[in-house]
Scaffold this motif. Sequence first.
Motif, short mmCIF file in Angstrom:
data_model
loop_
_atom_site.label_atom_id
_atom_site.label_comp_id
_atom_site.label_asym_id
_atom_site.label_seq_id
_atom_site.Cartn_x
_atom_site.Cartn_y
_atom_site.Cartn_z
N MET A 1 0.84 -1.18 0.00
CA MET A 1 0.00 0.00 0.00
C MET A 1 0.89 1.25 0.00
O MET A 1 1.81 1.36 0.79
CB MET A 1 -0.89 -0.03 1.25
N LYS A 2 0.60 2.15 -0.91
CA LYS A 2 1.36 3.40 -1.02
C LYS A 2 0.98 4.32 0.13
O LYS A 2 -0.19 4.46 0.47
CB LYS A 2 1.02 4.07 -2.34
N ILE A 3 1.99 4.95 0.74
CA ILE A 3 1.70 5.92 1.78
C ILE A 3 1.59 7.30 1.16
O ILE A 3 2.37 7.66 0.27
CB ILE A 3 2.75 5.93 2.92
N LYS A 4 0.58 8.04 1.59
CA LYS A 4 0.42 9.42 1.15
C LYS A 4 0.91 10.32 2.28
O LYS A 4 0.48 10.18 3.42
CB LYS A 4 -1.03 9.72 0.82
N ILE A 5 1.80 11.23 1.91
CA ILE A 5 2.41 12.14 2.88
C ILE A 5 2.08 13.57 2.47
O ILE A 5 2.42 14.00 1.38
CB ILE A 5 3.94 11.94 2.94
N GLY A 6 1.43 14.27 3.37
CA GLY A 6 1.13 15.68 3.13
C GLY A 6 2.25 16.54 3.66
O GLY A 6 2.77 16.30 4.76
N ILE A 7 2.63 17.53 2.89
CA ILE A 7 3.61 18.54 3.32
C ILE A 7 2.94 19.88 3.15
O ILE A 7 2.57 20.26 2.04
CB ILE A 7 4.91 18.47 2.51
N LEU A 8 2.76 20.58 4.27
CA LEU A 8 2.04 21.85 4.26
C LEU A 8 2.94 22.94 4.81
O LEU A 8 3.27 22.95 6.00
CB LEU A 8 0.76 21.73 5.10
N THR A 9 3.37 23.85 3.93
CA THR A 9 4.19 24.98 4.33
C THR A 9 3.30 26.15 4.65
O THR A 9 2.44 26.53 3.84
CB THR A 9 5.18 25.37 3.22
N LEU A 10 3.50 26.74 5.83
CA LEU A 10 2.72 27.90 6.26
C LEU A 10 3.61 29.12 6.23
O LEU A 10 4.53 29.25 7.03
CB LEU A 10 2.18 27.70 7.69
N SER A 11 3.37 29.98 5.27
CA SER A 11 4.18 31.18 5.11
C SER A 11 3.43 32.19 4.27
O SER A 11 3.09 31.91 3.12
CB SER A 11 5.51 30.84 4.43
N ASP A 12 3.17 33.35 4.86
CA ASP A 12 2.50 34.42 4.11
C ASP A 12 3.33 34.80 2.88
O ASP A 12 2.81 34.85 1.77
CB ASP A 12 2.32 35.66 4.99
N ARG A 13 4.63 35.02 3.09
CA ARG A 13 5.48 35.51 2.00
C ARG A 13 5.71 34.47 0.91
O ARG A 13 5.66 34.78 -0.26
CB ARG A 13 6.79 36.06 2.55
N ALA A 14 5.96 33.22 1.31
CA ALA A 14 6.18 32.18 0.29
C ALA A 14 4.90 31.92 -0.50
O ALA A 14 4.94 31.68 -1.70
CB ALA A 14 6.69 30.89 0.93
N SER A 15 3.75 31.99 0.17
CA SER A 15 2.48 31.75 -0.54
C SER A 15 2.17 32.87 -1.52
O SER A 15 1.48 32.65 -2.51
CB SER A 15 1.33 31.58 0.46
N GLU A 16 2.71 34.06 -1.27
CA GLU A 16 2.53 35.20 -2.19
C GLU A 16 3.58 35.21 -3.29
O GLU A 16 3.54 36.06 -4.18
CB GLU A 16 2.63 36.52 -1.41
N GLY A 17 4.58 34.32 -3.21
CA GLY A 17 5.64 34.28 -4.20
C GLY A 17 6.76 35.25 -3.93
O GLY A 17 7.63 35.46 -4.77
N ALA A 18 6.78 35.86 -2.71
CA ALA A 18 7.85 36.80 -2.36
C ALA A 18 9.20 36.10 -2.25
O ALA A 18 10.24 36.70 -2.47
CB ALA A 18 7.52 37.52 -1.05
N TYR A 19 9.17 34.83 -1.87
CA TYR A 19 10.38 34.01 -1.89
C TYR A 19 10.00 32.55 -2.06
O TYR A 19 8.86 32.17 -1.83
CB TYR A 19 11.28 34.23 -0.67
N GLU A 20 10.97 31.75 -2.46
CA GLU A 20 10.75 30.33 -2.71
C GLU A 20 10.71 29.57 -1.40
O GLU A 20 11.53 29.79 -0.51
CB GLU A 20 11.91 29.81 -3.57
N ASP A 21 9.74 28.66 -1.28
CA ASP A 21 9.68 27.81 -0.10
C ASP A 21 10.82 26.81 -0.15
O ASP A 21 10.98 26.08 -1.12
CB ASP A 21 8.34 27.06 -0.05
N LYS A 22 11.63 26.77 0.89
CA LYS A 22 12.72 25.81 0.97
C LYS A 22 12.46 24.75 2.03
O LYS A 22 13.06 23.68 1.99
CB LYS A 22 14.04 26.53 1.25
N SER A 23 11.54 25.01 2.96
CA SER A 23 11.26 24.07 4.04
C SER A 23 10.50 22.84 3.56
O SER A 23 10.83 21.72 3.94
CB SER A 23 10.49 24.76 5.17
N GLY A 24 9.46 23.04 2.75
CA GLY A 24 8.70 21.91 2.22
C GLY A 24 9.58 20.95 1.43
O GLY A 24 9.60 19.74 1.70
#
Length: 179
Positions: A1-24
């Motif tokens: 069975m394949k495991i599904k893994i969610g990765i959720l980055t919480l960042s106002d600036r990264a979500s707006e494209g002000a900088y690239e998300d590196k944590s996720g």
Amino acid sequence: MKIKIGILTLSDRASEGAYEDKSGPAIKAVLDEWITSEREYIYEVIPDEFELIKERLINMVDNLGCNLVLTTGGTGPAVRDVTPEATEAVCEKMMPGFGELMRAASLKFVPTAILSRQTAGIRGRALIVNLPGQPKAIRECLEPIFPSIPYCIDLIEGAYIETDENVMKVFRPKQKKIS
């Protein structure tokens, strides 16, 4: 069975494209080193909005079937840091030992680790873990807690996670043979 893994980055600036998300991507890179099971990642970057975080966590678990969701960001004392509160709001059981161990491990690197409010909890057949927002801290926090994650997911009847024992040895109790 394949495991599904969610990765959720919480960042106002990264979500707006002000900088690239590196944590996720840092989370995915570490898990790719350790996990040998077939896996699928569901990855999102969203702003630090309480209701939106709750909605995305619920969607990842209830609708998309993730057995492990790792968040990154929003765990400090700043006004907009609401990830632990959103996690607690959607979980049936809290697992405070994960946050305690991550803070203890982080104290070896920075004295400000005591400001972190990471936590973890169970929703249905999924474990949700809050990680810090700094890419460097991802491995520092995941390394001490990951040995317990596959067994925790076993106990809640999620997908079976196998790892490369040469790089990440996980704990599972030995099965007694029935004769």
